[in-house]
Scaffold this active site. Structure first.
Site, mmCIF file in Angstrom:
data_model
loop_
_atom_site.group_PDB
_atom_site.id
_atom_site.type_symbol
_atom_site.label_atom_id
_atom_site.label_comp_id
_atom_site.label_asym_id
_atom_site.label_seq_id
_atom_site.Cartn_x
_atom_site.Cartn_y
_atom_site.Cartn_z
ATOM 1 N N ARG A 92 0.964 -1.109 -0.148
ATOM 2 C CA ARG A 92 0.178 -0.072 -0.022
ATOM 3 C C ARG A 92 0.723 1.416 -0.157
ATOM 4 O O ARG A 92 0.770 2.298 -0.603
ATOM 5 C CB ARG A 92 -1.063 -0.141 1.230
ATOM 6 N N HIS B 261 -13.843 -8.508 -1.490
ATOM 7 C CA HIS B 261 -12.857 -9.578 -0.973
ATOM 8 C C HIS B 261 -13.727 -10.464 0.085
ATOM 9 O O HIS B 261 -14.007 -11.708 -0.081
ATOM 10 C CB HIS B 261 -11.761 -8.924 -0.233
ATOM 11 N N ASP C 73 -9.246 -5.648 -10.070
ATOM 12 C CA ASP C 73 -8.979 -4.775 -8.602
ATOM 13 C C ASP C 73 -7.455 -3.865 -9.088
ATOM 14 O O ASP C 73 -7.468 -2.975 -9.480
ATOM 15 C CB ASP C 73 -8.692 -5.708 -7.371
#
Ligand code: ZN
Length: 469
Positions: free
Chosen positions: A86, A283, A334
């Site tokens: 991230r 998810h 995604d």
């Protein structure tokens, strides 16, 4: 009446192949929609397509900008997790402006069409300038995605994401998260503004980024706000306004939710929100047996992204128990580490085989083909996650179709019951030859009419971004 007719020997209608089908398509009032799909008709009834025609797939989860960083986070050495990925993603996100996003998304959407996707749900949180200041037009980044989908020719469900806090404890957004942020009123204004642009190939839903990013009272206020909005002007059948949320992707997120809300994320959401078929829980990787059964019973779609979930080391979704309980699923690419209907469905099944040490985990006695089972369920769930009216070639649905390459050696000696299994599980040559969206061809003989210009623009943008300027 102004109509076009197409014929194929094997067309996927009402969830399976039918023989000798003529599709009649409206060219007038409900342009690009199926008027009729008649099996047992004769070849001279219209333009003859290839031997195998299937509906286009919905890609129910996309963050378009991440396509340009695919492959840049595969170097190890430290304790690499979702959270270290991230950080790379945030650094990249900080450099992407509206023109960059338009260039990246247009290229990506052409790649999606070539993979057999005809609709994309864009979970969009890159709203403002890097320091958090809105652009002169607060919808500028959203409009870049609308332009990109139109130029590529793919259908778009735009899901502006509400992102308010940096964690379950309500801490403010970090410096790198500032461009994601909205208050409830500003968010609802953006939704209203975008809904005015809806069409047969563009609709708007909402995304709640995650439970950690949206406080409970804000979630309630936004759901109430959209319930008061007038019905969509879009001409798609049964269009409903989708609500998407990232949930239970990471163990750390489950632990934080337990600590601060005294419940697991899916459990908390089911207790505090009116989760139904409008919802897509992206998810939902980490669920107990009880959560799995309860989510399946709501009619909400579990948005599964197997290649990204594998790439990020998320964990495995409890697929077998969820399918046995009648749960709805769809697929998304995604992070776009891969853009492939084949790879998402193949790895969805293979992950389960590896962990259960069994074969054909998704199939059942009522639905013995693994490929057809997954394809059928992902078509239906994807269509639902995009607001409905897609995912089949029945009357009333938008005419989104894929013509498979029946000259490919891969399909030699295959009869209809083996075609989807062969497509999804054997080999890597693309079988997606022609792709139509809303009655218009966008891929013919594996090519998009504008692909050189669009890929040249993409290259220029990504080379600059990769240099960090
Ligand atoms: Zn996501």
């Amino acid at each position: 009446m102004d109509v076009s007719r197409y014929f194929s020997e094997h067309v996927w209608v009402n969830s399976g192949f039918a023989a000798d089908v003529t599709l009649q398509v409206d060219r007038g009032g409900a342009a690009g929609h199926v008027l009729s799909a008649d099996a047992g008709s004769t070849r001279d009834a219209g333009e003859t397509l290839g031997r195998y025609v299937v509906p286009g797939m919905t890609n129910l989860h996309s963050h378009a900008f991440q396509r340009a960083m695919a492959g840049l986070a595969e170097r190890g050495g430290n304790d690499d997790t979702f959270w270290s990925w991230r950080e790379v993603m945030y650094a990249f996100a900080g450099r992407v402006g509206p023109d960059d996003l338009r260039a990246i998304a247009t290229q990506l959407y052409i790649e999606m069409l070539k993979a057999g996707y005809t609709q994309v749900c864009e979970f969009h949180y890159l709203h403002h300038q890097p320091d958090g200041t809105p652009y002169a037009d607060p919808a500028e980044m959203s409009l870049a995605l609308v332009d990109a989908a139109r130029d590529a020719g793919i259908g778009l469900t735009l899901l502006p994401a509400l992102y308010m806090t940096g964690g379950f404890d309500g801490r403010p957004l970090s410096e790198r998260q500032r461009r994601f942020g909205h208050d409830v009123d500003g968010f609802l204004r953006l939704i209203e503004r975008l809904r005015a642009l809806e069409s047969a190939t563009f609709n708007v839903g909402i995304a709640l980024h995650s439970l950690r990013a949206v406080p409970a009272d804000a979630m309630r206020a936004v759901l109430e706000g959209i319930s008061g909005m007038p019905a969509s002007a879009a001409s798609r059948e049964a269009a409903q306004m989708p609500v998407h949320i990232h949930v239970a992707e990471q163990i750390g997120e489950v632990q934080d939710c337990l600590a601060l809300r005294n419940a697991r994320p899916v459990e908390w959401l089911l207790d505090h929100a009116p989760v139904d078929s409008r919802w897509c829980l992206v998810h939902a990787t980490h669920m107990t047996d009880a959560e799995t059964r309860q989510l399946a019973a709501t009619g909400a779609v579990a948005g599964l992204c197997p290649t990204t979930e594998a790439n990020l080391g998320d964990g495995l979704f409890p697929l077998k128990a969820y399918l046995d309980a009648g749960g709805a699923i769809g697929i998304g690419s995604d992070s776009h580490i891969s853009v492939s209907v084949v790879e998402e469905l193949r790895w969805l099944e293979y992950g389960q085989r590896l962990v259960t040490k069994h074969r054909n985990v998704s199939a059942s006695s009522r639905s013995p083909s693994t490929g057809e089972t997954l394809f059928r369920r992902a078509l239906a769930g994807g269509a639902s996650a995009a607001g409905g009216g897609l995912g089949d070639l029945r009357p009333g649905a938008r005419l989104d179709l894929v013509v498979l390459d029946d000259h490919a050696p891969l399909l030699a000696g295959r009869a209809p019951p083996n075609v989807i299994d062969t497509w999804l599980f054997a080999g890597n040559a693309s079988l997606v030859r022609d792709v139509m969206v809303a009655g218009e061809w966008h891929i013919r003989a594996f090519r998009h009419r504008d692909e050189e210009r669009i890929s040249a623009r993409y290259r220029a943008v990504v080379e600059r971004l990769a240099q960090g300027s």
